[in-house]
Design a protein around this motif. Structure first.
Motif, mmCIF file in Angstrom:
data_model
loop_
_atom_site.group_PDB
_atom_site.id
_atom_site.type_symbol
_atom_site.label_atom_id
_atom_site.label_comp_id
_atom_site.label_asym_id
_atom_site.label_seq_id
_atom_site.Cartn_x
_atom_site.Cartn_y
_atom_site.Cartn_z
ATOM 1 N N ILE A 303 0.899 -1.024 -0.026
ATOM 2 C CA ILE A 303 -0.055 -0.008 -0.038
ATOM 3 C C ILE A 303 0.922 1.180 -0.147
ATOM 4 N N ILE A 304 0.635 1.990 -0.899
ATOM 5 C CA ILE A 304 1.570 3.370 -1.253
ATOM 6 C C ILE A 304 0.955 4.531 -0.817
ATOM 7 N N LEU A 305 1.686 5.164 0.181
ATOM 8 C CA LEU A 305 1.064 6.443 0.536
ATOM 9 C C LEU A 305 1.962 7.699 0.086
ATOM 10 N N SER A 306 1.356 8.761 -0.552
ATOM 11 C CA SER A 306 2.145 9.748 -0.931
ATOM 12 C C SER A 306 2.171 11.181 -0.173
ATOM 13 N N THR A 307 2.919 12.237 -0.468
ATOM 14 C CA THR A 307 2.979 13.514 0.414
ATOM 15 C C THR A 307 1.592 13.926 0.103
ATOM 16 N N ARG A 308 0.807 13.662 -0.420
ATOM 17 C CA ARG A 308 -0.385 14.487 -0.673
ATOM 18 C C ARG A 308 -1.093 14.758 0.646
ATOM 19 N N GLU A 309 -0.879 13.715 1.947
ATOM 20 C CA GLU A 309 -1.262 13.544 3.272
ATOM 21 C C GLU A 309 -0.329 14.376 4.143
ATOM 22 N N GLU A 347 -1.122 20.215 -4.717
ATOM 23 C CA GLU A 347 -0.176 20.577 -3.620
ATOM 24 C C GLU A 347 0.095 19.672 -2.881
ATOM 25 N N THR A 348 1.519 19.212 -2.456
ATOM 26 C CA THR A 348 1.876 18.342 -1.475
ATOM 27 C C THR A 348 1.637 18.997 -0.159
ATOM 28 N N SER A 349 1.390 18.109 0.991
ATOM 29 C CA SER A 349 0.914 18.464 2.270
ATOM 30 C C SER A 349 2.200 18.357 3.211
ATOM 31 N N ASP A 350 2.864 17.044 2.942
ATOM 32 C CA ASP A 350 3.929 16.592 3.954
ATOM 33 C C ASP A 350 5.312 17.256 3.434
ATOM 34 N N GLU A 351 5.712 18.418 3.685
ATOM 35 C CA GLU A 351 7.076 18.823 3.175
ATOM 36 C C GLU A 351 8.281 18.307 3.660
ATOM 37 N N ARG A 352 8.334 17.478 4.705
ATOM 38 C CA ARG A 352 9.541 17.234 5.211
ATOM 39 C C ARG A 352 10.566 16.453 4.383
ATOM 40 N N SER A 353 11.689 16.720 4.565
ATOM 41 C CA SER A 353 12.794 16.177 3.614
ATOM 42 C C SER A 353 13.170 14.644 3.983
ATOM 43 N N LEU A 354 13.719 14.009 2.989
ATOM 44 C CA LEU A 354 13.799 12.352 3.302
ATOM 45 C C LEU A 354 14.563 12.326 4.886
ATOM 46 N N ASP A 355 15.561 13.107 4.915
ATOM 47 C CA ASP A 355 16.375 12.961 6.107
ATOM 48 C C ASP A 355 15.635 13.189 7.408
ATOM 49 N N GLU A 356 14.654 14.171 7.323
ATOM 50 C CA GLU A 356 13.706 14.219 8.614
ATOM 51 C C GLU A 356 12.854 13.083 8.482
#
Ligand code: SAM
Ligand code: SF4
Length: 456
Positions: A303-309, A347-356
């Motif tokens: 199940i794939i979740l994107s940064t839309r959330e 618009e994406t919602s979760d803007e955290r970097s990969l490292d975060e």
């Protein structure tokens, strides 16, 4: 093939009506049965989808968490999207790339620019990319996609490229297969024909049947990892989720291979979208239910979740059955080099970097994985499902997840992420039961520390 036989709307509606009648005891029994990890029938999924009771939902979420852990352990696979073009001749009412949007800054990257994007994604520490583009026969034709895939494999240390693109004929799928793609992803958006027609008023995407049968043509061309999904918010989610499961069941019964992944995109605001509001809003509570119902019904499907959330909801969903997430994403072509808001798809919602994101994943007790070994060792399609169903997949996945995460930490991790990541790796190493495999993994970890890469 009569496509009305693939998605039988009357049957879906009848199942959902019937599903309303189940007693609390019956629903709880279904949830209990699902813990055996053999999946559920469409009748049972319909009953779960009709559930609103908070006690039952708590039980459902608990079962989803249990099944996810049993099948996938605590691994979470991580990837980034790479948008190659936002030019499109379709007019999907919900999308910022639709042809009628005159405000959008249009751009199709050339192969060199695509490789630059891939390198920028690689610099974040990614190994898996999902290539995405609009549909424009002059700009994003098959040769453009194929050239991009080949160039990225050559020009960046990206080890698996999945593709999300328009439906195509078998000959074109063969070219994609030959270029070495992993999963071919295509979302039906809504399986409800009438709504589909309204949402796709013009352009080739208005052909529901050609889209519905795309994965069968992909299979015919030899691509046996395919991903499906619906765009949540276009129509009643109960209907669309059950239809997605009906599609999955049809593929499994007819071709002995179900979807490798199901995605759960939920409608987001998009620049100059023709929809002023979401036709069928999906609440967070329903969204969590959807994830859990998929996890119980098709336990072996990713199940794939994107940064839309949003970030908090994403963190919660990691515990409910999601097995893959994107991180540090940009949804405009060239976005990793220059973020142009007027060129994004939504618009994406979760803007955290990969490292975060890696820190959060570890903090929550999950093991981030950049593994691409299965597909490179030809463990795809039915072969992958067999291994997964036997739970043998753990023997490969656990060490590979550890090794690819270590590689990420050595080359890209911040000090904070390294500290949290090393702790997680030490803990996960202990979980490998086979002493020989454990020793081998420890040796490989040392080699990675010395700078070696891609050990699997
Ligand atoms: N153009 C191809 C197509 O439509 O199949 C492939 C790429 S399209 C950019 C990828 C997916 O983005 C679509 O299938 C749709 O589900 C999703 N999408 C489009 N607009 C969206 C929006 N406003 N919010 C969330 N997802 C959206
Ligand atoms: Fe084009 Fe895909 Fe957007 Fe539709 S969803 S307008 S086909 S990019």
């Amino acid at each position: 093939m009569d496509t009305y036989q693939i998605i039988q709307e009357d049957q879906i509606e009848a199942l959902l009506e019937e599903g309303k009648k189940a007693t609390k005891e019956e629903v709880l029994e279904i949830i209990e049965k699902a813990r055996d990890c053999y999946g559920l029938s469409l009748e049972e999924a319909a009953i779960l989808l009709q559930t609103e009771d908070d006690d039952i939902l708590a039980n459902l979420f608990d079962a989803a968490r249990y099944i996810k852990d049993k099948i996938y352990g605590n691994r979470i696979v991580i990837f980034a999207p790479l948008y190659t073009s936002n030019e499109c001749t379709n007019n999907c009412l919900y999308c910022g790339f639709r042809v009628a949007n005159k405000q959008l800054h249009r751009r199709t990257l050339n192969v060199e620019e695509i490789v630059h994007e891939a390198q920028a994604i690689e610099k974040q520490g990614h190994k898996r990319v999902l290539m995405v583009c609009g549909e424009d026969p002059r700009k994003t034709h098959i040769n453009h996609i194929v050239d991009a895939v080949k160039a990225v494999y050559q020009g960046a240390d990206i080890r698996r490229i999945n593709v999300n693109a328009a439906p195509m004929p078998v000959e074109d799928f063969k070219k994609l297969k030959e270029a070495g793609i992993g999963t071919f992803q295509i979302f039906q958006e809504t399986y409800h024909r009438e709504t589909y027609k309204k949402m796709h008023p013009s352009g080739s995407k208005s052909d529901y049947d050609y889209r519905l049968t795309a994965i069968e043509r992909a299979l015919e061309a030899g691509i046996d990892d395919f991903g499906i999904g619906v765009l949540l918010g276009l129509y009643d989610y109960r209907f669309d989720v059950l239809a997605t499961l009906m599609h999955a069941q049809y593929m499994d019964e007819r071709y002995s291979v179900g979807p490798h992944t199901i995605s759960i995109p939920r409608l987001r605001p998009a620049l100059d979208a023709a929809l002023s509001e979401t036709p069928y809003p999906v609440s967070d509570k329903d969204f969590k239910k959807i994830v859990a119902v998929y996890r119980l019904t098709v336990p072996y499907t990713g199940i794939i979740l994107s940064t839309r959330e949003r970030a908090e909801l994403r963190d919660e969903l990691l515990n409910l059955g999601v097995s893959q997430i994107s991180a540090g994403s940009k949804t405009n072509p060239g976005g990793y080099e220059e973020d142009d808001r007027e060129a994004t798809q939504f618009e994406t919602s979760d803007e955290r970097s990969l490292d975060e994101m890696l820190q959060v994943v570890c903090e929550q007790g999950h093991l981030p994985s950049f593994c691409t070994a299965c597909y490179r060792a030809n463990r795809t399609g039915a072969a992958f499902m067999e291994l997964a169903k036997d739970a043998h997949i753990h023997e490969f996945c656990q060490p590979n997840a550890i090794l690819t995460f270590k590689e990420n930490l050595v080359h890209f991790g911040s000090e904070e992420t390294k500290a949290k990541g090393e702790k997680m790796i030490a803990q996960e190493l202990e979980k490998i039961e086979d002493e020989k495999v454990k020793k081998e993994t420890q040796e490989r970890l040392k080699r990675i520390e010395k700078g070696e890469r891609d050990l699997y």
